[in-house]
Write an enzyme that holds these catalytic residues in place. Structure first.
Site, PDB file in Angstrom:
ATOM      1  N   ALA A  96       0.890  -1.159   0.000  1.00 59.82           N
ATOM      2  CA  ALA A  96       0.000   0.000   0.000  1.00 59.82           C
ATOM      3  C   ALA A  96       0.927   1.207   0.000  1.00 59.82           C
ATOM      4  CB  ALA A  96      -0.909  -0.006   1.220  1.00 59.82           C
ATOM      5  N   GLY A 134       0.438   3.837  -1.874  1.00 62.35           N
ATOM      6  CA  GLY A 134      -0.433   5.009  -1.826  1.00 62.35           C
ATOM      7  C   GLY A 134      -0.173   6.001  -2.942  1.00 62.35           C
ATOM      8  N   LEU A 135       0.407   5.530  -4.024  1.00 60.32           N
ATOM      9  CA  LEU A 135       0.580   6.333  -5.228  1.00 60.32           C
ATOM     10  C   LEU A 135       1.288   7.674  -5.043  1.00 60.32           C
ATOM     11  CD1 LEU A 135      -2.874   5.563  -6.867  1.00 60.32           C
ATOM     12  CD2 LEU A 135      -0.662   4.653  -7.526  1.00 60.32           C
ATOM     13  N   CYS A 143      -6.475   0.817  -8.386  1.00 62.55           N
ATOM     14  CA  CYS A 143      -5.539   0.713  -7.273  1.00 62.55           C
ATOM     15  C   CYS A 143      -6.310   0.564  -5.979  1.00 62.55           C
ATOM     16  CB  CYS A 143      -4.634   1.941  -7.186  1.00 62.55           C
ATOM     17  SG  CYS A 143      -3.510   1.819  -5.793  1.00 62.55           S
ATOM     18  N   GLY A 164       0.430 -10.092 -13.656  1.00 61.73           N
ATOM     19  CA  GLY A 164       0.136 -10.755 -12.401  1.00 61.73           C
ATOM     20  C   GLY A 164       1.028 -11.955 -12.164  1.00 61.73           C
ATOM     21  N   GLY A 167       5.866  -7.434 -12.936  1.00 65.10           N
ATOM     22  CA  GLY A 167       5.773  -6.507 -11.814  1.00 65.10           C
ATOM     23  C   GLY A 167       6.746  -6.851 -10.702  1.00 65.10           C
ATOM     24  N   THR A 168       6.208  -7.386  -9.618  1.00 65.32           N
ATOM     25  CA  THR A 168       6.965  -7.693  -8.415  1.00 65.32           C
ATOM     26  C   THR A 168       8.273  -8.436  -8.680  1.00 65.32           C
ATOM     27  OG1 THR A 168       4.865  -7.791  -7.250  1.00 65.32           O
ATOM     28  CG2 THR A 168       6.739  -8.802  -6.153  1.00 65.32           C
TER      29      THR A 168
HETATM   30  C1  LIG Z   1       5.089  -1.742  -5.035  1.00 68.74           C
HETATM   31  C2  LIG Z   1       4.029  -1.731  -6.108  1.00 68.74           C
HETATM   32  C3  LIG Z   1       3.557  -0.516  -6.601  1.00 68.74           C
HETATM   33  C4  LIG Z   1       2.577  -0.480  -7.587  1.00 68.74           C
HETATM   34  N1  LIG Z   1       2.140   0.708  -8.065  1.00 68.74           N
HETATM   35  C5  LIG Z   1       1.219   0.736  -9.061  1.00 68.74           C
HETATM   36  C6  LIG Z   1       0.794   1.970  -9.642  1.00 68.74           C
HETATM   37  O1  LIG Z   1       1.281   3.033  -9.285  1.00 68.74           O
HETATM   38  N2  LIG Z   1      -0.167   1.940 -10.604  1.00 68.74           N
HETATM   39  C7  LIG Z   1      -0.713   0.762 -11.045  1.00 68.74           C
HETATM   40  O2  LIG Z   1      -1.582   0.775 -11.912  1.00 68.74           O
HETATM   41  N3  LIG Z   1      -0.297  -0.412 -10.535  1.00 68.74           N
HETATM   42  C8  LIG Z   1       0.641  -0.454  -9.565  1.00 68.74           C
HETATM   43  N4  LIG Z   1       1.061  -1.664  -9.063  1.00 68.74           N
HETATM   44  C9  LIG Z   1       0.479  -2.909  -9.613  1.00 68.74           C
HETATM   45  C10 LIG Z   1       1.384  -3.524 -10.692  1.00 68.74           C
HETATM   46  O3  LIG Z   1       1.513  -2.682 -11.788  1.00 68.74           O
HETATM   47  C11 LIG Z   1       0.824  -4.871 -11.145  1.00 68.74           C
HETATM   48  O4  LIG Z   1      -0.460  -4.689 -11.681  1.00 68.74           O
HETATM   49  C12 LIG Z   1       0.743  -5.846 -10.006  1.00 68.74           C
HETATM   50  O5  LIG Z   1       1.908  -5.743  -9.226  1.00 68.74           O
HETATM   51  C13 LIG Z   1       0.568  -7.298 -10.449  1.00 68.74           C
HETATM   52  O6  LIG Z   1       1.703  -7.769 -11.120  1.00 68.74           O
HETATM   53  P1  LIG Z   1       2.861  -8.644 -10.389  1.00 68.74           P
HETATM   54  O7  LIG Z   1       2.153  -9.748  -9.672  1.00 68.74           O
HETATM   55  O8  LIG Z   1       3.732  -9.093 -11.491  1.00 68.74           O
HETATM   56  O9  LIG Z   1       3.535  -7.727  -9.449  1.00 68.74           O
HETATM   57  C14 LIG Z   1       2.054  -1.700  -8.078  1.00 68.74           C
HETATM   58  C15 LIG Z   1       2.544  -2.911  -7.587  1.00 68.74           C
HETATM   59  C16 LIG Z   1       3.522  -2.946  -6.619  1.00 68.74           C
HETATM   60  C17 LIG Z   1       4.024  -4.261  -6.112  1.00 68.74           C
END
Ligand SMILES: Cc1cc2nc3c(=O)[nH]c(=O)nc-3n(C[C@H](O)[C@H](O)[C@H](O)COP(=O)(O)O)c2cc1C
Ligand SMILES: Cc1cc2nc3c(=O)[nH]c(=O)nc-3n(C[C@H](O)[C@H](O)[C@H](O)COP(=O)(O)OP(=O)(O)OC[C@H]3O[C@@H](n4cnc5c(N)ncnc54)[C@H](O)[C@@H]3O)c2cc1C
Ligand SMILES: Cc1cc2nc3c(=O)[nH]c(=O)nc-3n(C[C@H](O)[C@H](O)[C@H](O)COP(=O)(O)OP(=O)(O)OC[C@H]3O[C@@H](n4cnc5c(N)ncnc54)[C@H](O)[C@@H]3O)c2cc1C
Ligand SMILES: Cc1cc2nc3c(=O)[nH]c(=O)nc-3n(C[C@H](O)[C@H](O)[C@H](O)COP(=O)(O)O)c2cc1C
Ligand code: FES
Ligand code: FES
Lengths: 292, 263, 292, 263
Positions: C58, C60-61, C118, C231, C253-254
């Site tokens: 979280a 929080g953008l 989000c 994801g 992502g992660t």
């Molecule tokens: C630390 C973190 C920050 C994120 N910030 C954003 C964001 O600013 N905007 C957004 O649309 N998704 C955000 N996401 C979501 C990712 O873009 C992605 O949709 C999500 O992590 C799932 O993919 P993953 O399982 O490969 O991580 C964030 C994810 C993480 C872990």
């Protein structure tokens, strides 16, 4: 219940399977694998696949039918000092009613868990758990059909679980259990075929625990009836999280496959925790979440 | 059936990537019947929620041996086990090989770990017959000395001809069958290996009036009959079929009971 | 795009952070961390917590605002040979429109990913992604505000993702991306406080991969516009699953935290796969799922 | 900054559960500045998606040393690492300790792994000052010989009195400060340890006009500035505050920049 730790439907068979390894009398309750009125064979093979910290399953609710279950398993279960909760399902409202009515007369059934949320039934059972109107309709009907303790089991794949929790309470449910497995899909990239014969399945195990805790918290705040927290419990801490956010009891699912005695260890771990924190009972812990 | 933590006594590579793992399991080893299996919780693999099933290769006093190969995540992780490590073990599980019917002549048919799954059976048999071992190549042929030491004749076939006859195991069986003088005895076959091998044995058994027991390999969840993962289609007397759990009613089935058309 | 593998918003900063470790020109596209019109600070600490095969966050953008972002980061990004997709968000429809309008005039922005999903914005942004009417309203408004390529990013916590996918297509979206993180909660049982300052967060990482694959499959079958699968991708196989069920591209992502070069390895792994399977291009693989 | 696979050269327990891990990291070790850290991907821990940050204790040629203690899942798993194992390493990361200001007298204040985080600084200092090491008990006091070998005076305090003065480290600092004759020099302090220790040093620094650098310990995600996990509140010139990333702008901050009231 002696303690708040049950074993979840579909993960502990009908009782005898684990009885050599786990002292059933140490369980808070045993929820048997889903029972329908008619015997059902379930899905083709493969039925399960491992994922990261999780298990994907589409068993398809094979079961000997309500009468078959009572004949084959209730004599065994009645001999054991453990509350038996029968998980029931149907493909139509009428099927739910039929099986609910039947169990009212059966000795040794402590409660009915109403599975409206299994993602692996194609005829439409899944819809009962995600469509609020259908959900109300089946619960109202089942409620009229039996005086037994009724525990609807909620689906996780909804935008607002609180709405379903409130609807269940309004329909006269005595408690709620959640979550059921999460709809999911795994693909064998070499064959480009699904890893499960049923194509999609339900995800369970530690992977889903944090999302289950969130949903249980949302549900517990929405209703006054007790909530049973289910999803990814593998350690006492996992169970404590559910209790802290407001669940009155928990059920261990997939982790019984990993470690058959998980539920018993969770019971012991909760006891330890209560002692360490000078709490007289689980009640003192339930809903003590500090979130502001 | 018990659920224990077993210490690793030692582990050694036999050949071709096959390992033998020696475990100290006094609560399980003495109760093992030939053909039964144990369900192993592989340590250092927290990401995996499932155990892995292995036939018991040998059980001598408190010591239980597993013969396996690193084919995937779990088995490869197992190859790192060293003395002093421990792992979770449930067993003995399943229904093992039935006793040889009086008056029948025993043959064993094995591929891969099937040679291990048949060892205890061979050791407990009232008479010695013939063991047919098949594999891709010489390193896939295991335990030959052990079987011979028990008085069994071992006939070997490899697909590349690097050991024994070139070809698949059923060629050997058929050749033997042509020439065999069983002195009026009927054959009772016990097979464990790849599905195609089991099916080939089953076909011969049905054509030639053998009794044939096959040990099937199904992915397993619980291993004790609770999860209904490991089911296989079996025939019912009325001409229909029903699921049976290979962990509970199996892994050994008489070949006529299996709906091969669905395999 | 050179290849179908992007890095997901919020997991790769604004570009410079990983530039020493990863050759940005090898990425299909770089989706920057979410940008709003006004600079925002984001949530208190702690902002992330590890879970079984997953990460709860979280954040929080927090962001420097649209103008701040363009001033501080676009010069750097323009120097690199990588398509830049700006992830935008707002607390109201007007805020979405404002930031969307602004980026239309900015050189070097390949597309806008519209984050309506989000789970960590309290003012109501989460609702945009799970309420079909609000969802349509914000997308219609953003569509009217810009001619840029628009990629709405869908929330996973809905009963029928196909409805959202279709609504987005009807609103004139050029592509879809999904999934965003899954609402979840982790509790520190000793303190009985949430592990995140924001209480709940979004679950990401391998734990959610099978449920993301399911949702991407559902969405891809519902629309004709391309879908970006996101994801839990950690390996080439994870990405291939998305492509096979119908995604035209994917985002890592992660896993970039675990292994910064994951996206590049995924590109290589997909190439290997295509070669081994005698496929001329990714197109030949997309949607080849054999599910009957 | 690089992202590499590093081989374990060896690992030894120092005392009190603290381990020193020797890694072969030629692409990283030679570039390390005192106070920087590396981000470690612990092997055999697939269930964990995050790396773990560790200060560089020593960097000698291609060899990098980490001093750590098994406190949780990752660090306990690390204790099993043996020669021949390898792990992922990103580094060097963060901004390390600034150089001593001309004319100031250096003091070091450390608890726990802070002693390791300060070693390279002590080694590179143009002059030797005093190092104040605090801990619960004697086994928590590390590296004393190493610092003394560099010419530093080491003053030790333990809460149970089992080594050095009984009490917390600031007692020692205060006692020294009372008696110190610094010949007109101002103090420049460098501190790494538990947050309470850092804050106590900061209070003294602000009251006594020291410059004081503290290395903060924040949970980290990416380690490179991308995820915004590791932020801490810092003061802005206009009396406000802003987040700074301890992995990028830190982990070392001048104590006046930190909003201690929010810690
Ligand atoms: C630390 C973190 C920050 C994120 N910030 C954003 C964001 O600013 N905007 C957004 O649309 N998704 C955000 N996401 C979501 C990712 O873009 C992605 O949709 C999500 O992590 C799932 O993919 P993953 O399982 O490969 O991580 C964030 C994810 C993480 C872990
Ligand atoms: C009753 C029984 C007895 C067995 N006895 C032995 C034995 O004595 N020695 C031995 O080496 N193996 C034995 N097996 C097979 C063994 O269980 C699998 O090889 C093992 O589970 C694979 O685990 P993994 O994590 O290494 O592979 P995974 O990472 O799970 O899978 C890797 C690959 O192996 C395949 N695989 C997964 N599970 C099985 C399975 N059950 N059978 C075949 N392939 C599988 C997968 O499809 C995949 O291609 C037995 C299986 C059963 C059901
Ligand atoms: C810049 C920096 C440099 C560091 N240098 C060193 C070093 O040289 N030697 C050393 O031993 N440790 C060092 N640490 C701390 C080290 O990173 C943590 O101890 C480690 O991440 C814990 O991981 P774990 O998996 O063992 O613990 P987890 O299982 O993640 O957690 C176990 C316990 O440790 C706590 N914990 C988790 N992360 C941290 C953290 N970052 N700091 C403190 N407690 C934590 C948790 O709250 C929990 O109580 C440093 C941390 C930072 C930020
Ligand atoms: C193999 C398997 C079979 C299941 N069968 C049923 C069932 O028959 N009825 C039901 O309501 N839930 C069923 N479930 C769901 C579990 O009861 C439980 O809700 C779910 O597994 C989440 O808990 P867990 O993460 O602890 O496993 C099944 C789950 C698994 C893994
Ligand atoms: S493996 Fe669970 S029933 Fe056989
Ligand atoms: S750890 Fe990711 S920004 Fe610092």
């Amino acid at each position: 219940m002696k303690n708040p730790v049950m074993v979840a439907s579909g993960t502990f068979g009908y009782g005898p399977e684990y009885a050599e390894l786990v002292d059933l009398s140490q369980l808070g309750a045993l929820v048997v694998k889903g029972i329908a009125w008619e015997p059902t064979r379930g899905n083709e093979n493969p039925r399960t696949a491992e994922t990261a910290s999780g298990l994907l399953n589409a068993i398809g609710l094979p079961n000997p039918g309500a009468e078959g279950f009572v004949r084959e398993y209730m004599p065994f279960l009645r001999q054991h000092d453990v509350p038996v909760i029968v998980n029931i399902w149907g493909r139509t409202v009428e099927e739910y009613v039929r099986v609910a009515e039947y169990f009212e007369g059966i000795e040794g059934v402590a409660a009915l868990e109403v599975n409206v949320s299994c993602p692996n039934i194609k005829e439409g059972s899944a819809v009962f758990g995600t469509d609020l109107d259908l959900f109300r309709r089946v619960l109202d009907a089942v409620r009229s059909a039996t005086a037994l303790t009724l525990i609807p089991k909620l689906a996780p794949n909804v935008a607002a679980i609180a709405d379903f929790a409130k609807a269940a309470e309004a329909s006269g449910a005595d408690a709620l259990s959640l979550i059921n497995s999460v709809p999911a899909l795994a693909v064998d990239v070499e064959t480009r075929r699904p890893k499960l014969a049923n194509v999609t399945g339900g995800l369970t195990g530690p992977a889903i625990h944090p999302l289950a805790v969130k949903l249980v918290w949302d549900a517990a705040r929405a209703v006054r009836i007790p909530v049973i927290g289910i999803g990814g419990i593998a350690t006492p801490e996992d169970a404590l999280e559910f209790l802290i956010v407001g669940a009155h009891a928990v059920a261990v699912g997939t982790a019984s496959f990993t470690e058959p005695r998980t539920a018993v260890r969770v019971v012991e771990g909760i006891d330890d925790y209560l002692q360490r924190h000078n709490m007289a009972s689980v009640q003192a812990l339930v809903g003590t979440f500090q979130c502001n | 059936m018990d659920c224990v933590t077993a210490n690793v006594i030692h582990q050694e590579e036999v050949q071709g990537g096959y390992q033998v793992l020696f475990l100290d399991a006094p609560a399980i080893a003495p109760h093992v019947q030939p053909g039964q299996f144990v369900h192993v919780r592989v340590p250092h693999m927290e990401e995996s929620v499932l155990r892995r099933p292995f036939s018991v290769y040998r059980a001598d006093g408190p010591v239980l041996q597993i013969l396996y190969k690193g084919v995937g995540k779990g088995t490869r992780t197992m190859t790192y086990l060293r003395p002093g490590d421990s792992l979770g073990l449930i067993g003995p599980l399943g229904r093992g090989w039935p006793r040889l019917t009086e008056g029948r002549f025993p043959i064993l048919v094995a591929g891969g770990y099937g040679m291990a799954a048949l060892y205890l059976l061979a050791r407990s048999m009232p008479m010695q017959g013939i063991a047919f071992f098949g594999g891709k190549s010489a390193p896939d042929i295991l335990c030959v000395n052990e079987f011979e030491a028990l008085g069994w004749e071992v006939q070997i076939s490899t697909q590349d001809g690097s050991r024994g006859t070139r070809g698949i195991v059923t060629h050997c069986i058929d050749a033997w069958w042509q020439a065999a003088d069983l002195k009026g005895r009927q054959v009772e076959a016990y097979a464990c290996g790849p599905n195609a091998m089991l099916q080939a044995v089953a076909e011969r058994a049905m054509a030639r009036d053998w009794v044939a027991w096959v040990s099937v390999d199904r992915n397993m969840g619980c291993g004790v009959g609770a999860c209904l993962t490991c089911v296989l289609k079996t025939r019912t007397p009325d001409g229909g079929w029903r699921w049976q759990r290979s962990c509970k009613e199996g892994p050994v089935f008489e070949c006529r009971d299996i709906c091969w058309e669905d395999e």
